[in-house]
Design a protein around this motif. Structure first.
Motif, PDB file in Angstrom:
ATOM      1  N   GLY A  72     -66.836  40.587  13.457  1.00  0.00           N
ATOM      2  CA  GLY A  72     -67.304  40.892  12.102  1.00  0.00           C
ATOM      3  C   GLY A  72     -66.437  40.249  11.033  1.00  0.00           C
ATOM      4  O   GLY A  72     -66.942  39.694  10.048  1.00  0.00           O
ATOM      5  N   ILE A  73     -65.127  40.288  11.220  1.00  0.00           N
ATOM      6  CA  ILE A  73     -64.201  39.672  10.263  1.00  0.00           C
ATOM      7  C   ILE A  73     -64.414  38.163  10.229  1.00  0.00           C
ATOM      8  O   ILE A  73     -64.435  37.553   9.152  1.00  0.00           O
ATOM      9  N   ILE A  74     -64.587  37.559  11.389  1.00  0.00           N
ATOM     10  CA  ILE A  74     -64.810  36.113  11.442  1.00  0.00           C
ATOM     11  C   ILE A  74     -66.122  35.743  10.763  1.00  0.00           C
ATOM     12  O   ILE A  74     -66.177  34.796   9.971  1.00  0.00           O
ATOM     13  N   LEU A  75     -67.175  36.490  11.035  1.00  0.00           N
ATOM     14  CA  LEU A  75     -68.465  36.192  10.408  1.00  0.00           C
ATOM     15  C   LEU A  75     -68.376  36.274   8.892  1.00  0.00           C
ATOM     16  O   LEU A  75     -68.971  35.465   8.177  1.00  0.00           O
ATOM     17  N   ASN A  76     -67.624  37.233   8.392  1.00  0.00           N
ATOM     18  CA  ASN A  76     -67.474  37.380   6.946  1.00  0.00           C
ATOM     19  C   ASN A  76     -66.555  36.326   6.337  1.00  0.00           C
ATOM     20  O   ASN A  76     -66.547  36.155   5.121  1.00  0.00           O
ATOM     21  N   SER A  77     -65.807  35.625   7.165  1.00  0.00           N
ATOM     22  CA  SER A  77     -64.896  34.602   6.655  1.00  0.00           C
ATOM     23  C   SER A  77     -65.498  33.205   6.686  1.00  0.00           C
ATOM     24  O   SER A  77     -64.873  32.253   6.225  1.00  0.00           O
ATOM     25  N   LEU A  78     -66.695  33.070   7.224  1.00  0.00           N
ATOM     26  CA  LEU A  78     -67.316  31.752   7.359  1.00  0.00           C
ATOM     27  C   LEU A  78     -67.717  31.182   5.999  1.00  0.00           C
ATOM     28  O   LEU A  78     -67.950  31.918   5.039  1.00  0.00           O
ATOM     29  N   PHE A  85     -76.843  31.822   9.529  1.00  0.00           N
ATOM     30  CA  PHE A  85     -76.395  32.307  10.832  1.00  0.00           C
ATOM     31  C   PHE A  85     -75.925  33.758  10.746  1.00  0.00           C
ATOM     32  O   PHE A  85     -76.316  34.590  11.573  1.00  0.00           O
ATOM     33  N   THR A  86     -75.095  34.076   9.763  1.00  0.00           N
ATOM     34  CA  THR A  86     -74.566  35.439   9.655  1.00  0.00           C
ATOM     35  C   THR A  86     -75.675  36.441   9.327  1.00  0.00           C
ATOM     36  O   THR A  86     -75.685  37.551   9.857  1.00  0.00           O
ATOM     37  N   THR A  87     -76.609  36.042   8.480  1.00  0.00           N
ATOM     38  CA  THR A  87     -77.740  36.917   8.154  1.00  0.00           C
ATOM     39  C   THR A  87     -78.569  37.197   9.404  1.00  0.00           C
ATOM     40  O   THR A  87     -78.926  38.349   9.678  1.00  0.00           O
ATOM     41  N   TYR A  88     -78.854  36.161  10.179  1.00  0.00           N
ATOM     42  CA  TYR A  88     -79.605  36.312  11.432  1.00  0.00           C
ATOM     43  C   TYR A  88     -78.855  37.233  12.386  1.00  0.00           C
ATOM     44  O   TYR A  88     -79.448  38.103  13.024  1.00  0.00           O
ATOM     45  N   TYR A  89     -77.544  37.064  12.473  1.00  0.00           N
ATOM     46  CA  TYR A  89     -76.713  37.875  13.364  1.00  0.00           C
ATOM     47  C   TYR A  89     -76.823  39.359  13.013  1.00  0.00           C
ATOM     48  O   TYR A  89     -77.062  40.202  13.868  1.00  0.00           O
ATOM     49  N   PHE A  90     -76.653  39.667  11.738  1.00  0.00           N
ATOM     50  CA  PHE A  90     -76.662  41.069  11.329  1.00  0.00           C
ATOM     51  C   PHE A  90     -78.062  41.677  11.320  1.00  0.00           C
ATOM     52  O   PHE A  90     -78.239  42.836  11.706  1.00  0.00           O
ATOM     53  N   MET A  98     -66.210  37.101  21.472  1.00  0.00           N
ATOM     54  CA  MET A  98     -65.575  35.943  20.845  1.00  0.00           C
ATOM     55  C   MET A  98     -66.041  34.632  21.479  1.00  0.00           C
ATOM     56  O   MET A  98     -66.312  33.670  20.777  1.00  0.00           O
ATOM     57  N   THR A  99     -66.150  34.593  22.794  1.00  0.00           N
ATOM     58  CA  THR A  99     -66.560  33.364  23.474  1.00  0.00           C
ATOM     59  C   THR A  99     -67.986  32.990  23.115  1.00  0.00           C
ATOM     60  O   THR A  99     -68.275  31.835  22.809  1.00  0.00           O
ATOM     61  N   GLN A 100     -68.872  33.962  23.126  1.00  0.00           N
ATOM     62  CA  GLN A 100     -70.267  33.680  22.797  1.00  0.00           C
ATOM     63  C   GLN A 100     -70.409  33.271  21.333  1.00  0.00           C
ATOM     64  O   GLN A 100     -71.186  32.381  21.004  1.00  0.00           O
ATOM     65  N   LEU A 101     -69.622  33.887  20.447  1.00  0.00           N
ATOM     66  CA  LEU A 101     -69.661  33.504  19.033  1.00  0.00           C
ATOM     67  C   LEU A 101     -69.240  32.052  18.870  1.00  0.00           C
ATOM     68  O   LEU A 101     -69.885  31.290  18.153  1.00  0.00           O
ATOM     69  N   LEU A 102     -68.185  31.673  19.551  1.00  0.00           N
ATOM     70  CA  LEU A 102     -67.719  30.286  19.491  1.00  0.00           C
ATOM     71  C   LEU A 102     -68.805  29.335  19.973  1.00  0.00           C
ATOM     72  O   LEU A 102     -69.076  28.305  19.347  1.00  0.00           O
ATOM     73  N   ASN A 103     -69.478  29.687  21.067  1.00  0.00           N
ATOM     74  CA  ASN A 103     -70.550  28.823  21.597  1.00  0.00           C
ATOM     75  C   ASN A 103     -71.732  28.717  20.636  1.00  0.00           C
ATOM     76  O   ASN A 103     -72.316  27.658  20.500  1.00  0.00           O
ATOM     77  N   GLU A 104     -72.072  29.813  19.981  1.00  0.00           N
ATOM     78  CA  GLU A 104     -73.225  29.814  19.080  1.00  0.00           C
ATOM     79  C   GLU A 104     -72.927  29.054  17.795  1.00  0.00           C
ATOM     80  O   GLU A 104     -73.812  28.422  17.239  1.00  0.00           O
ATOM     81  N   LEU A 105     -71.687  29.147  17.328  1.00  0.00           N
ATOM     82  CA  LEU A 105     -71.348  28.437  16.092  1.00  0.00           C
ATOM     83  C   LEU A 105     -71.189  26.954  16.373  1.00  0.00           C
ATOM     84  O   LEU A 105     -71.420  26.128  15.564  1.00  0.00           O
TER      85      LEU A 105
END
Length: 105
Positions: A72-78, A85-90, A98-105
């Motif tokens: 959540g902190i990382i998504l808000n820091s993008l 991407f963050t809107t779709y996520y939420f 963390m690993t899946q987030l890295l792959n998706e970004l």
């Protein structure tokens, strides 16, 4: 320390003698990841590595941040160009590690 055989044992003894979790150090490390924002043009991978390092530093000083909160902190820091991407996520209530987030970004 003359009787200690390995460097690891020396470090362990020094940690026992002098090491303690500093509230100030924990606060400073926490402040790093809370205030960190992705720079325009910065690669997402580099930003995630930087944030992960900040989380690890904070944990070394006693801060406890679970993986879901870290994401959540990382998504808000993008950067703003990741707003879709963050809107779709939420909106879709995704739950990446963390690993899946890295792959998706």
């Amino acid at each position: 320390m003359e009787n200690v055989e390995t460097t690891y044992d020396i470090m362990e003894q020094l940690q026992e003698m002098f090491g303690h979790k500093s509230a100030q150090a924990s606060f400073e490390d926490t402040k790093k990841y809370v205030n960190c924002r992705m720079a325009p043009g910065q690669h997402a991978h580099d930003h995630l590595i930087k944030m992960t390092n900040y989380f690890q530093e904070a944990e070394l000083h006693g801060a406890i941040v679970d993986e879901k909160t870290q994401v959540g902190i990382i998504l808000n820091s993008l950067a703003p160009n990741f707003l879709t991407f963050t809107t779709y996520y939420f909106l879709n209530k995704l739950d990446y590690g963390m690993t899946q987030l890295l792959n998706e970004l």
